[in-house]
Design an enzyme around this catalytic site. Structure first.
Site, PDB file in Angstrom:
ATOM      1  N   ASP A 163      24.974  22.324  64.410  1.00 53.53           N
ATOM      2  CA  ASP A 163      23.754  22.301  65.215  1.00 53.53           C
ATOM      3  C   ASP A 163      22.608  23.080  64.555  1.00 53.53           C
ATOM      4  OD1 ASP A 163      22.212  21.685  67.387  1.00 53.53           O
ATOM      5  OD2 ASP A 163      23.058  23.227  68.699  1.00 53.53           O
ATOM      6  N   GLU A 277      21.454  13.876  64.263  1.00 55.20           N
ATOM      7  CA  GLU A 277      20.540  14.065  65.397  1.00 55.20           C
ATOM      8  C   GLU A 277      19.263  14.731  64.885  1.00 55.20           C
ATOM      9  OE1 GLU A 277      21.829  15.322  69.357  1.00 55.20           O
ATOM     10  OE2 GLU A 277      20.515  17.068  69.197  1.00 55.20           O
TER      11      GLU A 277
END
Ligand SMILES: [Zn+2]
Length: 501
Positions: A163, A277
């Site tokens: 992330d 992402e």
């Protein structure tokens, strides 16, 4: 296969037992933690990749080993369901775990709402920032989730989200240990001051954009957008000069950075399947629909493929508390972003700082029609503290008092608005009311953002002041911690189940 594990004199964790991939597998309880147990039939070479003590007999060989990095990696090689894989556009949830002990509770919550088919989980997930803060490596994040899934007998699969990556080195470090989803955060390259810049300023700044990196020129871009209008479901996206230049100035460098990172990931991953992402959630000002359109259109032109995008929504998504802002405005905003995600993808809308946004979930689930990724992290640490508050109130009180001391410093890199003066003093809270601090807005944010300091703080004797006690407490009360997590996460996941259309 015969149940050889039953013949052993071991205290097996019942939920962990799996029979498959050519052997019998389980965890056994031992003083000080768990041991891995693998029973292989005669002639099998499965045990070769593992470390531990092996005993052989006519019915095969049994290995008992530590829950070590080597054994975790070997387990992932043999049991494909423990190997993270891309989840595509299925409704999904990231269940970040800063301490590394939360996966069993997360597994139970996913099961309770219908399992993988209802919502695809990502158990290994941590940002590089939080890894630095908790002193963990990508390998440790991966291994903790592996052991957690294994302990619960989770065989339905998982994603793994590296992330908020900011550099290609971050990509390499996470790729090496098997992460499957790469969240690229170009936030440092977003120029939020474009929002309030006048046309003359926008023109000057547009001229200075990295046009070569964008494989573009300003005049070519103007030709592509100016005077065009596109209908996207209920939206009409039109670009006048100010709107276009504002989007380009605000997000141009970010798009170039994402394209660079995506190219690196593609090269480095080779034949391995990975997904990407794009997140601009941690920026100062909201992403307008026209800006979302421009970013998606430009990333497409640069041949970036992505599975989810986290815009910066209107209002405030603060850590560990519900949405702050006008829900009507948010609803309009989510509807626009969801329409654009269907138009350009379809890809998922990613809700970052997504924990505890209970008023947002029904809105997001309905408007995005299940094309959602919900990302949570720190809230599982708060459930650890809830467990601590029940088991050892004095310890929890000390953590809270320390968190209050650290808050003004630690809040710097987070979006939070808690105020010390509104949070009760540690000494003023009666024992019975201590768990209630986790429901008080200010105390909750204060506890949330200070976790790094809590885990690192040493006392005058040089020993860790809180970390070892917290871990010991969670390890000796695994059921209480798992129950708290399950209860908390069922509330997060349920609104997203069954809305897919
Ligand atoms: Zn985020």
């Amino acid at each position: 296969m015969s149940a050889r594990l039953d013949e052993l004199n071991l205290d097996l964790v019942a939920a962990s037992r799996v029979d498959g991939a050519g052997a019998e597998w389980a965890l056994a309880r031992e003083k000080g933690g768990h041991r891995l147990v693998v029973a292989a039939p005669p002639g099998s070479r499965i045990l070769e990749g593992f470390e531990g003590e092996t005993a052989g007999s006519a019915t095969g060989a049994v290995l008992v080993g530590l829950t070590s990095p080597k054994n975790a990696a070997a387990l992932r090689r043999h049991l494909e369901w423990l190997r993270p894989r891309p989840l595509g556009t299925r409704t999904s949830a990231g269940l970040g775990d800063r301490l590394g002990l939360a996966t069993p509770g997360h597994v139970r919550a996913v099961r309770a709402v219908g399992g993988f088919a209802a919502i695809a989980p990502i158990f290994p997930q941590q940002s590089i920032r939080e890894m630095t803060r908790t002193g963990r490596t990508p390998a440790e994040v991966m291994d903790d989730a592996t052991w957690g899934m294994f302990a619960e007998g989770w065989t339905d699969g998982t994603g793994a989200d590296a992330d908020h990556l900011k550099t290609t080195a971050d990509i390499d470090a996470c790729l090496a240990v098997g992460f499957s989803m790469f969240t690229i955060d170009p936030g440092e390259h977003v120029d939020s001051s474009a929002d309030s810049a006048d046309l003359a300023t926008l023109r000057a700044r547009a001229a200075g954009l990295p046009w070569v990196d964008l494989s573009d020129t300003e005049s070519a871009m103007r030709r592509r957008y100016l005077g065009q209008s596109t209908v996207v479901e209920h939206l009409t996206i039109a670009f006048d000069e100010a709107t276009l230049l504002r989007a380009a100035v605000k997000y141009g460098r970010a798009v170039a950075h994402v394209a660079r990172m995506a190219r690196h990931l593609r090269r480095a991953a080779g034949p391995r399947l990975v997904e990407l992402e794009v997140s601009v959630d941690e920026t100062e000002t909201p992403t307008s629909p026209a800006e979302h359109y421009w970013v998606a259109n430009e990333l497409n032109r640069l041949e970036v493929a992505w599975v989810s995008l986290a815009p910066r929504f209107v209002g405030r998504f603060e850590k560990g508390v519900d949405y702050i802002g006008d829900l009507g405005e948010l609803e309009k905003d989510v509807a626009a972003h969801a329409a654009l995600a269907r138009h350009f993808g379809p890809y998922k809308l990613s809700l970052h700082s997504g924990s505890d946004k209970f008023s947002v979930y029904p809105i997001a689930a309905r408007l995005a029609k299940g094309l959602v990724h919900l990302k949570t992290a720190g809230t599982s640490y708060l459930e650890a503290l809830r467990t601590a508050a029940a088991v050892d109130p004095a310890f929890f009180r000390a953590v809270y008092a320390f968190a209050r001391e650290r808050y003004e410093t630690d809040k710097a890199s987070y979006h939070v608005s808690a105020e010390l003066r509104k949070a009760p003093l540690a000494a003023d809270v009666p024992v019975g009311d201590l768990p209630g601090l986790l429901e008080q807005f200010d105390a909750r944010e204060i506890l949330h953002v200070t976790f790094g300091s809590v885990l690192k703080e040493t006392g005058p004797d040089g020993k860790l002041r809180f970390k070892d006690t917290l871990f010991a407490l969670l390890r000796s009360n695994p059921e209480a911690y798992a129950r708290n997590l399950e209860t908390h996460f069922v509330k997060h996941l349920k609104p997203f189940v069954g809305v897919r259309s």
